[in-house]
Design a protein around this motif. Structure first.
Motif, short mmCIF file in Angstrom:
data_model
loop_
_atom_site.label_atom_id
_atom_site.label_comp_id
_atom_site.label_asym_id
_atom_site.label_seq_id
_atom_site.Cartn_x
_atom_site.Cartn_y
_atom_site.Cartn_z
N LYS A 127 0.84 -1.21 0.00
CA LYS A 127 0.00 0.00 0.00
C LYS A 127 0.87 1.26 0.00
CE LYS A 127 -4.47 -1.44 1.76
NZ LYS A 127 -5.66 -0.96 2.43
N HIS A 163 0.95 3.63 -3.40
CA HIS A 163 0.14 4.83 -3.17
C HIS A 163 0.41 5.86 -4.27
CE1 HIS A 163 -1.42 8.44 -1.15
NE2 HIS A 163 -2.12 7.61 -0.41
N ILE A 215 2.26 9.71 3.37
CA ILE A 215 1.69 8.51 2.75
C ILE A 215 1.28 7.52 3.83
CG2 ILE A 215 2.22 6.50 1.31
CD1 ILE A 215 4.11 8.33 -0.31
N ARG A 242 -1.86 8.70 5.61
CA ARG A 242 -3.06 8.54 4.78
C ARG A 242 -3.51 7.08 4.74
NH1 ARG A 242 -3.06 12.37 -0.62
NH2 ARG A 242 -2.45 14.34 0.38
N VAL A 243 -2.55 6.17 4.55
CA VAL A 243 -2.89 4.74 4.50
C VAL A 243 -3.53 4.31 5.82
CG1 VAL A 243 -1.90 2.40 4.46
CG2 VAL A 243 -1.18 4.09 2.77
#
Length: 645
Positions: A286, A290, A346, A349-350
């Motif tokens: 992920k 991304h 990142i 956000r994940v």
């Protein structure tokens, strides 16, 4: 007194973990000292005489090395598997320079090992054309981290006071009663309207539990379906949820079901230990895939360019050059900060988008969530985890739902002493003995087996409470498209008694496993017969408690599409037709693996439409369970002597 009881019990558990770790260490040491490499390969602990086929990178930037047999042969039936920790021995290298990796992918003739970012030996960087004749070996290794985390968890359970963990601990010792809140079923919006009555009651029990709830799920009763509803209800209520199971396969099973339902689930763990179809849901993938990851790649490429420019100014003494060098170093520092900031964004956000986190019990200590507590921890297949393993995720739980079946295979315990002293008893079992009906429930309706296949297990293990759903209650092989309708395909169950035929078991050379060649011949005869009747090979399984019998049958199978495996390897699986080869036949009545009747419960409940069991009643009858099985077969008109065939 309660404090003394707590200390005594958990100190005892820590000793058992030490015994187990010591046994595993000794097992590995003795294997290397006492077994030849060929014997290790036969036992599935090594692969020998390999050549390096190719090297490449995974999307998560792991170094991947693919090995094949130098002579082009396929691998042995029982060999290293995906997720195994392995050490790579390269011909002519020092032991200290042998890297450790994780089996990433496996095919019949190729195996790929993933290596992390740690320094790799020189041969890993050489062009493949430069080392064509080098040979390699892969040997299974041990992951020491698991034992350390079990010890840390037990220490935390022992020392904690006035916490949620202390509540869960005290309930497990019978020092406190679990709390239950009142929840009206009519107030629930069901995500899955197809749940049966016992599944709905299981969901309600789990949602009403303030501390702990148990879902007892016999074979085919839709345990995972109920768990997925529990998880979705918790997510809808805004709860932080961690889902775990003692094996990567079991974690993948729950993950797959959650993803199918549209839940944004994050899978922790090395991608090599996770099914290839689910790797896109791992944290590594992920992050790597991304949309903002392309910006990280661009910034890192720019940093590489700046590093090369900086090299040109090293050693130059003119004020202009030194000033330019300083400006470059400032640019590099800013570039590094930008990369760190973007990677952090990142990651954030994940994690914000994630609704459920899935991982093995030790995964809850992953650095990505190390400081995070969870409103709900769900432990699937809890009866396959030792108690110390179960406590690892519970150290971070407000409440727990455990699901499993203590009448199927127990956790694997290597140390006989540790097992005899209690390590074989799971936390699920201890809770099950202590908790009242308000905190546990049996799933009663099963959707896998013909009622005759189900009947014996229901009677022996589940007090006769299981009910075959109407959709499966009377279905037989004759109902499959293209299958010939005859007595053999319309009858759901057959026990074939080999007593008196002289089918004696044998001990396989180089291993401690047993096989029975004459019984194998009988199995293969039935297999060929059912293939002739039109049963698809892909819908047939042959299983046995003994790996030597599995190897023998696999080498002689009339169709490679027929799945042949051990009972342990087939837990959680199902096929339309299952043939079980029990192997044991001796004058002494020695039963080995078969004395654990839970193994037979697993074996007999894999079949959907037809079950064939082959064994020697003279040997089997030394145990009451098998005498009952023979009587059940006679009662159902399903008993036949091998002399009648």
């Amino acid at each position: 007194m309660p404090e003394a009881k707590t200390k005594e019990y958990f100190v005892h558990l820590k000793r058992l973990v030490s015994l187990e770790e010591g046994e595993e260490n000794e097992e590995i040491r003795s294997e290397f000292l006492e077994l030849t490499p060929q014997e290790r390969e036969l036992r599935g602990k090594a692969l020998l005489d390999l050549r390096l086929l190719e090297r490449h990178f995974s999307p998560a930037e792991h170094v991947l090395a693919t090995f094949v047999k130098a002579d082009g042969r396929p691998f042995p039936i029982f060999s290293l598997d995906m997720g195994d920790i392995v050490t790579v021995f390269a011909e002519g290298e020092k032991l200290s320079e042998c890297p450790t990796g994780t089996v990433y992918e496996k095919e019949p003739g190729a195996i790929t090992v993933a290596f992390g970012a740690s320094p790799l030996p020189e041969w890993m960087d050489l062009p493949l054309s430069g080392i064509p004749d080098r040979r390699y070996q892969l040997h299974k290794s041990v992951n020491r981290v698991t034992y350390r985390r079990m010890g840390e968890a037990l220490e935390a359970v022992l020392e904690t006071r006035n916490t949620r963990l202390a509540v869960l601990r005290d309930i497990s010792l019978g020092l406190r009663r679990p709390e239950v809140k009142d929840l009206k079923p009519e107030h629930l919006d069901w995500f899955d309207p197809g749940l049966n009555e016992s599944q709905r009651r299981a969901v309600l029990r789990a949602l009403e539990a303030v501390d702990v709830a148990l879902v007892h799920g016999p074979p085919g009763t839709g345990k995972t379906t109920a768990l997925v509803e529990i998880i979705r209800q918790a997510v809808a209520a805004g709860e932080a949820v961690f889902v775990t199971a003692p094996s990567n396969t079991a974690c993948d099973n729950v993950l797959e079901r959650l993803v199918e339902k549209g839940v944004n689930a994050l899978r922790l763990g090395h991608p090599a230990r996770i099914a290839a179809s689910l790797r896109e849901h791992t944290l590594d993938f992920k992050l790597a895939l991304h949309p903002l990851a392309a910006d990280v790649t661009r910034l890192q490429a720019e940093l590489t360019r700046l590093f090369k420019r900086e090299d040109r100014y090293r050693g130059r003494r003119s004020p202009e050059d030194q000033d330019a060098g300083r400006r470059l170093r400032d640019e590099i520092a800013q570039g590094k900060a930008d990369v760190r900031k973007l990677k952090a964004e990142i990651f954030d956000r994940v994690m914000r988008e994630t609704e459920v986190i899935v991982g093995t019990p030790t995964g809850i200590q992953d650095r990505a969530i190390r400081e995070r507590d969870f409103d709900l921890v769900v432990i699937d297949e809890a009866t396959q985890a030792t108690e110390p393993m179960s406590w690892i995720p519970l150290t971070r739980a407000r409440r727990v739902v455990m699901a499993g079946d203590h009448f199927q295979l127990p956790p694997t315990v290597r140390s006989k002493e540790a097992e005899a002293k209690g390590l074989g008893v799971t936390l699920f079992e201890r809770y099950y003995e202590i908790l009242g009906p308000e905190s546990k429930i049996l799933l009663e309706r099963q959707y896998r087996m013909h009622e005759t296949i189900m009947g014996f297990s229901s009677r022996e293990f589940y007090k006769g409470l299981l009910v075959a759903d109407e959709s499966v209650r009377a279905r037989t092989l004759a109902g499959l498209a293209g299958v010939e309708r005859r007595a053999e395909t319309e009858e759901p169950f057959l026990f074939v008694d080999t007593a008196g035929k002289g089918f004696e078991e044998r001990l396989e050379a180089g291993s401690e496993s047993r096989y029975n060649p004459e019984e194998a011949g009988l199995v293969l005869g039935f297999l060929e017969q059912f293939l002739t009747y039109g049963v698809p090979a892909s819908e047939i399984a042959v299983i046995s408690p003994y790996s030597a019998q599995v190897r023998l049958l696999s080498s002689r199978t009339p169709d490679p599409a027929v799945e042949i495996d051990s009972v342990d390897g087939f837990q959680g699986r199902e096929k339309e037709l299952v043939i079980v080869s029990l192997v044991r036949s001796n004058l002494e009545g020695e039963m080995g693996f078969l004395t654990d009747t839970r193994r037979m419960n697993v074996a007999m409940t894999r079949a959907k439409r037809k079950l064939v069991v082959i064994g020697d009643s003279a040997t089997l009858s030394s145990i009451a369970f098998y005498r009952d099985l023979l009587r059940y077969a006679e009662e159902k008109g399903a008993y036949k002597s091998a002399w009648e065939l």
